[in-house]
Structure formats: C-alpha cells, structure tokens
Design a protein around this motif. Structure first.
Motif, PDB file in Angstrom:
ATOM      1  N   LEU A  23       1.011  -1.209  -0.058  1.00 44.26           N
ATOM      2  CA  LEU A  23       0.046   0.041  -0.103  1.00 44.26           C
ATOM      3  C   LEU A  23       0.855   1.360  -0.006  1.00 44.26           C
ATOM      4  O   LEU A  23       1.785   1.401   0.725  1.00 44.26           O
ATOM      5  N   PRO A  24       0.548   2.360  -0.814  1.00 46.46           N
ATOM      6  CA  PRO A  24       1.262   3.568  -0.814  1.00 46.46           C
ATOM      7  C   PRO A  24       0.895   4.328   0.499  1.00 46.46           C
ATOM      8  O   PRO A  24      -0.395   4.114   1.034  1.00 46.46           O
ATOM      9  N   GLU A  25       1.437   5.373   0.620  1.00 44.83           N
ATOM     10  CA  GLU A  25       0.914   6.296   1.535  1.00 44.83           C
ATOM     11  C   GLU A  25      -0.480   6.801   1.571  1.00 44.83           C
ATOM     12  O   GLU A  25      -1.063   6.877   2.747  1.00 44.83           O
ATOM     13  N   GLN A  26      -0.909   7.131   0.505  1.00 47.41           N
ATOM     14  CA  GLN A  26      -2.040   7.571   0.363  1.00 47.41           C
ATOM     15  C   GLN A  26      -3.371   6.925   0.875  1.00 47.41           C
ATOM     16  O   GLN A  26      -4.723   6.963   0.984  1.00 47.41           O
ATOM     17  N   GLN A  27      -3.177   5.468   0.977  1.00 52.59           N
ATOM     18  CA  GLN A  27      -3.840   4.337   1.099  1.00 52.59           C
ATOM     19  C   GLN A  27      -3.864   3.948   2.549  1.00 52.59           C
ATOM     20  O   GLN A  27      -4.863   2.949   3.084  1.00 52.59           O
ATOM     21  N   VAL A  28      -3.220   4.826   3.389  1.00 50.23           N
ATOM     22  CA  VAL A  28      -3.223   4.218   4.904  1.00 50.23           C
ATOM     23  C   VAL A  28      -3.640   5.672   5.738  1.00 50.23           C
ATOM     24  O   VAL A  28      -3.426   7.019   5.185  1.00 50.23           O
ATOM     25  N   ARG A  29      -4.361   5.386   6.707  1.00 52.73           N
ATOM     26  CA  ARG A  29      -4.796   6.696   7.755  1.00 52.73           C
ATOM     27  C   ARG A  29      -4.410   6.185   9.128  1.00 52.73           C
ATOM     28  O   ARG A  29      -4.538   5.106   9.270  1.00 52.73           O
ATOM     29  N   ALA A  30      -4.324   7.076   9.830  1.00 54.02           N
ATOM     30  CA  ALA A  30      -3.964   6.921  11.486  1.00 54.02           C
ATOM     31  C   ALA A  30      -4.749   7.778  12.276  1.00 54.02           C
ATOM     32  O   ALA A  30      -5.135   9.077  11.997  1.00 54.02           O
ATOM     33  N   GLU A  31      -5.268   7.183  13.340  1.00 53.46           N
ATOM     34  CA  GLU A  31      -6.202   7.671  14.216  1.00 53.46           C
ATOM     35  C   GLU A  31      -5.507   7.693  15.529  1.00 53.46           C
ATOM     36  O   GLU A  31      -4.980   6.886  16.071  1.00 53.46           O
ATOM     37  N   LEU A  32      -5.055   8.937  16.145  1.00 55.19           N
ATOM     38  CA  LEU A  32      -4.367   9.354  17.459  1.00 55.19           C
ATOM     39  C   LEU A  32      -5.353   9.351  18.572  1.00 55.19           C
ATOM     40  O   LEU A  32      -6.347  10.360  18.239  1.00 55.19           O
ATOM     41  N   SER A  33      -5.275   8.524  19.627  1.00 57.38           N
ATOM     42  CA  SER A  33      -6.062   8.904  20.840  1.00 57.38           C
ATOM     43  C   SER A  33      -5.623   8.355  21.924  1.00 57.38           C
ATOM     44  O   SER A  33      -4.795   7.334  22.116  1.00 57.38           O
ATOM     45  N   PRO A  34      -5.643   8.866  23.199  1.00 59.04           N
ATOM     46  CA  PRO A  34      -5.381   8.572  24.334  1.00 59.04           C
ATOM     47  C   PRO A  34      -5.882   7.041  24.774  1.00 59.04           C
ATOM     48  O   PRO A  34      -5.298   6.362  25.500  1.00 59.04           O
ATOM     49  N   ALA A  35      -7.224   6.785  24.163  1.00 59.76           N
ATOM     50  CA  ALA A  35      -7.778   5.436  24.491  1.00 59.76           C
ATOM     51  C   ALA A  35      -6.931   4.425  23.818  1.00 59.76           C
ATOM     52  O   ALA A  35      -7.012   3.109  24.206  1.00 59.76           O
ATOM     53  N   HIS A  36      -5.940   4.767  23.089  1.00 62.27           N
ATOM     54  CA  HIS A  36      -4.990   3.881  22.339  1.00 62.27           C
ATOM     55  C   HIS A  36      -3.420   3.631  23.103  1.00 62.27           C
ATOM     56  O   HIS A  36      -2.537   2.842  22.599  1.00 62.27           O
ATOM     57  N   ASP A  37      -3.380   4.199  24.190  1.00 64.23           N
ATOM     58  CA  ASP A  37      -2.246   4.253  24.852  1.00 64.23           C
ATOM     59  C   ASP A  37      -2.364   2.739  25.786  1.00 64.23           C
ATOM     60  O   ASP A  37      -3.291   2.529  25.967  1.00 64.23           O
ATOM     61  N   ARG A  38      -1.026   2.536  26.461  1.00 65.19           N
ATOM     62  CA  ARG A  38      -0.807   1.434  27.311  1.00 65.19           C
ATOM     63  C   ARG A  38      -1.746   1.663  28.592  1.00 65.19           C
ATOM     64  O   ARG A  38      -1.864   2.930  28.893  1.00 65.19           O
ATOM     65  N   ARG A  39      -2.264   0.578  29.348  1.00 65.94           N
ATOM     66  CA  ARG A  39      -3.029   0.720  30.453  1.00 65.94           C
ATOM     67  C   ARG A  39      -1.876   0.770  31.561  1.00 65.94           C
ATOM     68  O   ARG A  39      -0.805   0.144  31.337  1.00 65.94           O
ATOM     69  N   PRO A  40      -2.142   1.512  32.655  1.00 70.49           N
ATOM     70  CA  PRO A  40      -1.151   1.565  33.914  1.00 70.49           C
ATOM     71  C   PRO A  40      -0.944   0.407  34.147  1.00 70.49           C
ATOM     72  O   PRO A  40      -2.049  -0.460  34.224  1.00 70.49           O
ATOM     73  N   LEU A  41       0.150  -0.318  34.688  1.00 69.21           N
ATOM     74  CA  LEU A  41       0.227  -1.539  35.417  1.00 69.21           C
ATOM     75  C   LEU A  41      -0.317  -1.825  36.332  1.00 69.21           C
ATOM     76  O   LEU A  41      -0.686  -0.755  37.292  1.00 69.21           O
ATOM     77  N   PRO A  42      -0.682  -2.926  36.824  1.00 68.09           N
ATOM     78  CA  PRO A  42      -1.632  -3.473  37.795  1.00 68.09           C
ATOM     79  C   PRO A  42      -1.160  -3.091  39.159  1.00 68.09           C
ATOM     80  O   PRO A  42      -1.821  -2.449  39.994  1.00 68.09           O
ATOM     81  N   GLY A  43       0.082  -3.007  39.427  1.00 70.56           N
ATOM     82  CA  GLY A  43       0.830  -2.489  40.647  1.00 70.56           C
ATOM     83  C   GLY A  43       1.423  -1.122  40.315  1.00 70.56           C
ATOM     84  O   GLY A  43       2.177  -0.776  41.331  1.00 70.56           O
ATOM     85  N   GLY A  44       0.930  -0.464  39.527  1.00 74.25           N
ATOM     86  CA  GLY A  44       1.618   0.767  39.276  1.00 74.25           C
ATOM     87  C   GLY A  44       2.771   0.855  38.378  1.00 74.25           C
ATOM     88  O   GLY A  44       3.291  -0.304  38.382  1.00 74.25           O
ATOM     89  N   ASP A  45       3.332   1.902  38.007  1.00 70.36           N
ATOM     90  CA  ASP A  45       4.432   2.003  37.017  1.00 70.36           C
ATOM     91  C   ASP A  45       5.872   2.217  37.898  1.00 70.36           C
ATOM     92  O   ASP A  45       6.881   2.436  36.984  1.00 70.36           O
ATOM     93  N   LYS A  46       5.858   1.907  38.792  1.00 67.83           N
ATOM     94  CA  LYS A  46       7.062   2.142  39.757  1.00 67.83           C
ATOM     95  C   LYS A  46       8.222   1.011  38.991  1.00 67.83           C
ATOM     96  O   LYS A  46       9.480   1.295  38.995  1.00 67.83           O
ATOM     97  N   ALA A  47       7.766  -0.257  38.660  1.00 61.40           N
ATOM     98  CA  ALA A  47       8.558  -1.208  38.228  1.00 61.40           C
ATOM     99  C   ALA A  47       9.265  -0.662  36.637  1.00 61.40           C
ATOM    100  O   ALA A  47      10.460  -1.090  36.572  1.00 61.40           O
TER     101      ALA A  47
END
Length: 297
Positions: A23-47
């Motif tokens: 696919l060339p560039e014109q055939q691709v689109r992107a959707e940016l959203s905080p909903a697509h970020d990583r979830r915080p780790l179960p025990g917090g991100d200190k690790a």
C-alpha cells in the motif's frame, strides 16, 4: 484487531498482510487517541522506573524518547473506496518499552492484559517500529550486521529500520495526541523508513523509491512488539550501494557490515544458515516481502 498469524518461525508472527504489491502512503490513515495508549500496570508503574534506572547504569548511552504505540490495525475490504488501512495509534516511550515488552514480567503482563482487558498487549508499550525490504537495481536485498553496542539484537543481521518519531511532528519531550494529525503521522511513518535507509546505509534520498507498506510483523521475543515493514527500491547497483555504505553515514556505528542476498534466493532464505542469524524484525520483513511483493511480480 485480528490475532497475529503464526509463521514458520516462533520468533515472529504477522499481524497484518497488505494486498499484493503493498500500500502507498495515500492508502493508509492513522487515528491518534489516548484510548490507544498502554494501560497503567496493575501494581503501578514504579517497576518501569526501576528497570530504566538499572538499564542506563549498564548502558549510559541509552536515552528515552516518545514513540508511537500501535493499538490495532484494520484493513478495509478490497474494492472499497478511500484508504484501505486504518492504524489506531497511541503514544508511549522507549523507557516504557524496556520496562514492559523487555521486562522479565512481560509474559505475565500479557496474561494479565488478556484477563483484565481482553487484550494481551494492554499493559505493553508496543512502540511501532519500521523496517525496509530494500532492493538494489541488480536485484539484491540489503541486510546489515548489527553492532555489539546496540540495545536490541546485537551482532545479528537486520534490515534497515528504526522508529517513526512523534518529536519530528511535535517538538518536545511530551507530545500530546491532539497535536499529531493523522495525515502527518502517516507521512512520518513512510518518510521515517526512507530516513533510516539514508542514515544506516548512507544512500542519497533521490536514489530511493516511494515506500510501499507490505504489512505489520510482531517480534515475539519482545512480547509481540510490532514493526511496519516496507518495500523500497534503490536505483543503485549492489556494488554502488556497498561503496556508499563503506564511506559511512550518520548511523554507521549501528552496524558493522552489509550483506546482499539475490532476490530470487530470498524465498528460500529460511532454509539457509543465514536464517538463524536474522533478528525477528528482519524475519518479519522477509516473510512479508515474499508474501506481498513476491506475489505481485
């Protein structure tokens, strides 16, 4: 997002395969959203902070930087109008990548993600990489021997590649989703693979074709981290490419040698001794090149 398709190699799976020819560039689109970020780790991100501190003590040249996170990708049915591929992207960082995908707890994090969110990648940084199946005018595919100083896959054989950079579109250490228009993000994705070729192989930009996206491969040795693999043609012969490479480029320190494989032999590369020396991202590029580009010629 469909589940990754297992290949004939346990180190790599295919998340998405583009139609024949790519696919060339014109055939691709992107959707940016905080909903697509990583979830915080179960025990917090200190690790994550602890992993980063220990890594930079051992490898002080490492530096953190924002990265795009691949949440999912969807191909529209063949024949439909408009862009054929939608990439859902969040934001992450190299530090978070080392603290999740590369952490000793990565397998557990995938199990927890599946249990908590129905998505085994939910807790992982999953920064999106790029790689190039780069061919020469005399029909060779270009590979590089990685140096011992790189953080990932030292000493193994790879294709030219790296990461698209949010900072190329939004300077500063903390880009935000709303400042990253999808159209510009797609352009950065496609232009970044050309920039990596220029920097790593030391080739002039004008000798390179516009990239065609072959698909997305997942590195199962780093908990399924995804890389977009492209097909790029160079107008120079293998000998000319070798001369450019040997004269050194901006990222010459990342590799110690250049290797050429005839394109007609790439289909059977898995049957050769060289296959064991390929890092997972290169294996993904080869699989997609054979499936997408090989079928279109």
């Amino acid at each position: 997002m469909s589940c990754p398709v297992q290949t004939m190699d346990p180190e790599v799976s295919l998340l998405l395969q583009c139609p024949p020819g790519g696919l060339p560039e014109q055939q691709v689109r992107a959707e940016l959203s905080p909903a697509h970020d990583r979830r915080p780790l179960p025990g917090g991100d200190k690790a994550i902070a602890a992993v980063w501190e220990s890594r930079i003590q051992a490898q002080p040249w490492l530096f953190d930087a924002p990265k795009f996170r691949l949440h999912s990708a969807t191909l529209t049915p063949t024949g439909s109008q408009g862009p054929q591929l939608l990439l859902r992207l969040g934001l992450t960082s190299y530090r978070d990548f080392l603290g999740t995908n590369w952490a000793s707890s990565a397998a557990w994090l995938r199990q927890q993600g599946a249990a908590d969110w129905g998505d085994k990648q939910a807790y992982l940084a999953d920064p999106l990489g790029v790689g190039a199946a780069l061919t020469t005018a005399d029909d060779f595919l270009v590979f590089l021997r990685r140096s011992q100083r790189v953080a990932e896959a030292p000493g193994l054989v790879d294709v030219p590649g790296g990461h698209p950079e949010p900072q190329a579109l939004c300077p500063g250490d903390s880009p935000v989703h709303k400042d990253l228009p999808g159209e510009l993000v797609v352009h950065e994705l496609f232009s970044s693979v050309l920039q990596e070729i220029c920097d790593e192989v030391n080739l002039p930009l004008l000798t390179l074709s516009q990239p065609q996206l072959l698909g997305i491969a997942c590195n199962e040795t780093s908990a399924g981290r995804a890389s977009a693999e492209f097909y790029v043609q160079c107008s120079l012969t293998s000998e000319q490419v070798r001369k450019h490479y040997m004269s050194g480029g901006p990222e010459a320190h990342e590799s110690t040698g250049i290797i050429f494989v005839e394109t007609q032999n790439v289909k059977r590369l898995q049957e050769t001794e060289m296959w064991a020396e390929l890092c997972p991202s290169a294996k993904g590029a080869v699989f997609l090149y054979n499936r997408v580009q090989g079928r279109s010629t």
